[in-house]
Design an enzyme around this catalytic site. Sequence first.
Site, PDB file in Angstrom:
ATOM      1  CG  ASN A  20      -1.743   1.319   1.051  1.00 49.07           C
ATOM      2  OD1 ASN A  20      -1.488   2.298   0.668  1.00 49.07           O
ATOM      3  ND2 ASN A  20      -2.465   1.676   2.071  1.00 49.07           N
ATOM      4  CD1 TRP A  21       3.641   1.510  -2.789  1.00 51.82           C
ATOM      5  CD2 TRP A  21       3.500   2.164  -4.696  1.00 51.82           C
ATOM      6  NE1 TRP A  21       4.897   0.523  -3.289  1.00 51.82           N
ATOM      7  CE2 TRP A  21       4.950   1.032  -5.048  1.00 51.82           C
ATOM      8  CE3 TRP A  21       3.204   2.743  -5.794  1.00 51.82           C
ATOM      9  CZ2 TRP A  21       5.478   0.711  -5.667  1.00 51.82           C
ATOM     10  CZ3 TRP A  21       4.326   1.881  -7.026  1.00 51.82           C
ATOM     11  CH2 TRP A  21       5.187   1.502  -7.308  1.00 51.82           C
ATOM     12  CE  LYS A  22      -0.124   3.317   4.242  1.00 50.77           C
ATOM     13  NZ  LYS A  22      -0.092   3.811   6.074  1.00 50.77           N
ATOM     14  CG  HIS A 110      -5.726   2.453   4.608  1.00 53.12           C
ATOM     15  ND1 HIS A 110      -5.662   3.223   5.310  1.00 53.12           N
ATOM     16  CD2 HIS A 110      -4.621   1.349   4.505  1.00 53.12           C
ATOM     17  CE1 HIS A 110      -4.358   2.712   6.087  1.00 53.12           C
ATOM     18  NE2 HIS A 110      -4.392   1.946   5.839  1.00 53.12           N
ATOM     19  CD  GLU A 112      -3.201   5.665   6.452  1.00 50.21           C
ATOM     20  OE1 GLU A 112      -3.247   6.041   5.084  1.00 50.21           O
ATOM     21  OE2 GLU A 112      -2.079   5.560   7.301  1.00 50.21           O
ATOM     22  CD  GLU A 182      -3.905  -1.834   7.395  1.00 47.20           C
ATOM     23  OE1 GLU A 182      -2.803  -2.623   6.685  1.00 47.20           O
ATOM     24  OE2 GLU A 182      -4.579  -1.485   6.668  1.00 47.20           O
ATOM     25  N   GLY A 188       1.747   2.011  10.808  1.00 49.76           N
ATOM     26  CA  GLY A 188       2.982   3.498  11.055  1.00 49.76           C
ATOM     27  C   GLY A 188       3.513   3.729  12.059  1.00 49.76           C
ATOM     28  CB  SER A 227       4.945  -1.688  12.671  1.00 47.18           C
ATOM     29  OG  SER A 227       4.353  -0.205  12.312  1.00 47.18           O
ATOM     30  N   GLY A 248       1.872  -1.084   4.388  1.00 47.28           N
ATOM     31  CA  GLY A 248       2.800   0.790   3.835  1.00 47.28           C
ATOM     32  C   GLY A 248       4.289   1.217   3.756  1.00 47.28           C
ATOM     33  N   GLY A 249       4.771   1.515   4.887  1.00 48.15           N
ATOM     34  CA  GLY A 249       6.452   1.846   5.291  1.00 48.15           C
ATOM     35  C   GLY A 249       6.881   1.011   4.031  1.00 48.15           C
TER      36      GLY A 249
HETATM   37  P1  PGA Z   1       2.064   0.740   7.838  1.00 50.14           P
HETATM   38  O1  PGA Z   1       1.265   1.012   6.691  1.00 50.14           O
HETATM   39  O2  PGA Z   1       2.741  -1.079   7.194  1.00 50.14           O
HETATM   40  O3  PGA Z   1       3.101   2.026   7.816  1.00 50.14           O
HETATM   41  O4  PGA Z   1       1.982   0.430   9.399  1.00 50.14           O
HETATM   42  C1  PGA Z   1      -0.286  -0.500   6.585  1.00 50.14           C
HETATM   43  C2  PGA Z   1      -1.013  -0.173   5.961  1.00 50.14           C
HETATM   44  O5  PGA Z   1      -1.878   1.456   6.597  1.00 50.14           O
HETATM   45  O6  PGA Z   1      -1.631  -0.877   5.271  1.00 50.14           O
END
Ligand code: PGA
Length: 265
Positions: A20-22, A110, A112, A182, A188, A227, A248-249
């Site tokens: 997930n590159w956001k 998601h 966010e 999640e 994050g 994470s 994500g990250g």
């Molecule tokens: P993260 O994000 O790996 O940076 O914690 C995961 C996500 O939001 O899908």
Amino acid sequence: MAILTESENIAPRRPIMAANWKMHHDHLVAIQVLQKLSYRLQKTDFEDPDVVVCAPFTDLRTLRTLIEADKIPVFLGAQNCHWEKSGAFTGEVSVPMLSKLGVTYVIVGHSERRQFFGETDETVNLKTKAVLAGEMNPIICVGETLDEREQGRTNERVAAQTRAAFAGVKSVDAERCVMAYEPIWAIGTGHTATSEDANTTIGEIRRVLRDVVGSSADVIRIQYGGSVKPGNIADLMAMPEIDGALVGGASLDPDDFYRIVAYRA
Ligand code: PGA
């Protein structure tokens, strides 16, 4: 394909690792990142999970061309969609538009988007149904806040989100869904749920799914997200209920994401 996991009851589920590159990587950077990932994927022999790259909308056309030209073994994913096919919805992107670009997975709900863009259990359900109707696969995200966790309400929260997302979804369609558990406090932050905790909550989500869609629940792949890193993926994947990761990250760097994808290599 080897059978890597088996739930208490039945089905083998093919692992699925999704990046997930956001809101990172413009389309020029995206080319470089996917090329690096592709190089690693094609040079290594390992029992591969499905690999999905969920990129910003502006990257999708470029990535599609690259995937086709170089026969890169990844599925293209989007991070959101609207539930209507078309209409006066300024700034939105529809399922048919994504489908025309060869997108096969769409992240829905998601945290966010729930937190910053007003996504509700109801819109998550509408989007889930729209993605399924468009012959694509939703990656439906659920998870509790730190407060909810501390109040012992994790199971209640994820159960409610799961039931709402699948309202009116037929069992046969449900099998095309992927879920991502999640915990919001783990996204994050560098704090990961322990593998055991993640496994327990994902088991709880699967119990709710059995109630809602019957034995299709044993086919639905449920990822852990929050994470995830090269250093913790093996422990997570050793758990019987965890079928993959939404990353994500650590997915922004193709080497790190490759090490997650190839955790068994
Ligand atoms: P993260 O994000 O790996 O940076 O914690 C995961 C996500 O939001 O899908």
